[in-house]
Scaffold this active site. Sequence first.
Site, short mmCIF file in Angstrom:
data_model
loop_
_atom_site.label_atom_id
_atom_site.label_comp_id
_atom_site.label_asym_id
_atom_site.label_seq_id
_atom_site.Cartn_x
_atom_site.Cartn_y
_atom_site.Cartn_z
N SER A 81 0.84 -1.20 0.00
CA SER A 81 0.00 0.00 0.00
C SER A 81 0.88 1.26 0.00
CB SER A 81 -0.96 -0.05 1.21
OG SER A 81 -2.04 0.83 1.04
N ASP A 171 -1.07 14.53 12.71
CA ASP A 171 -1.12 15.85 12.07
C ASP A 171 -0.44 15.81 10.70
OD1 ASP A 171 -2.45 16.90 14.24
OD2 ASP A 171 -0.66 17.73 15.18
N HIS A 230 -7.37 -6.15 0.91
CA HIS A 230 -6.23 -5.23 0.81
C HIS A 230 -5.11 -5.61 1.76
CE1 HIS A 230 -4.04 -1.64 -0.06
NE2 HIS A 230 -4.17 -1.16 1.17
#
Length: 250
Positions: A81, A171, A230
């Site tokens: 991924s 963040d 996945h």
Amino acid sequence: MHHEGPDDRPPLVLAHGLYGSARNWGAVARRLAADRRVVAVDMRNHGESPHHPDHSYEAMATDLAGVIEGLGGKADLLGHSMGGKAAMMLALHRPDLVHRLVVADIAPVAYPHSQIDHAIALRAVDLDGIGRRAEADARLAPLVPDPVLRGFFLQSLDMGAEGARWKLNLDALIADMPRIMDFPETGRRFGRPTLFLAGETSDYIQPGHWPAIRDLFPEARHAVIPGAGHWLHADAPDAVIDAVAAFLRE
């Protein structure tokens, strides 16, 4: 995480996906180490690796290059991924470092969906006063109803002496999510053997992606992992290990 094995073949470096860590590949890494040394890394802003505001694929590829240079300057590379995109970026820009490339359930394309909701949910959880992982699970449940997904995220919760905290730099992941979903234009090709693994029930590698794959990786072949989604290394580890080991032994 180092898994020692025979040294007569190039070492194998494993790069995990978004919100994951090196530990996600532990069982697979240990078994692949029967043939060679295996090193699973925590990508930047994940696990025990440093936090940094730049979460671009160029930066992640540079990190992987440093790992491979530290292992002697040549390695096989497997990325899943997000880690797969970082691995592709490294192979395209530094082919001298990559012997063989395995890309697990991702293509070198921009994806229309986003994983930002998960990062926002994790950041919204109040971790104050949490002393047990079960308490964090209970607070996360209203935001992430799927218990399997919660269990995956909770692997990145550090229950330290100073209180609970996420090992993920949420963040930075939120800020760079558009770039994580994208794939940079490179104008380069990687001409060495490449294997794309696809989960049978996953839609991350689609028939329409193959022109882009072939354009960048002309020696690419593919294998479908039966019954896997996945997270194919968790859904069907035996099949993934067999496919990867056979490819690397060629």
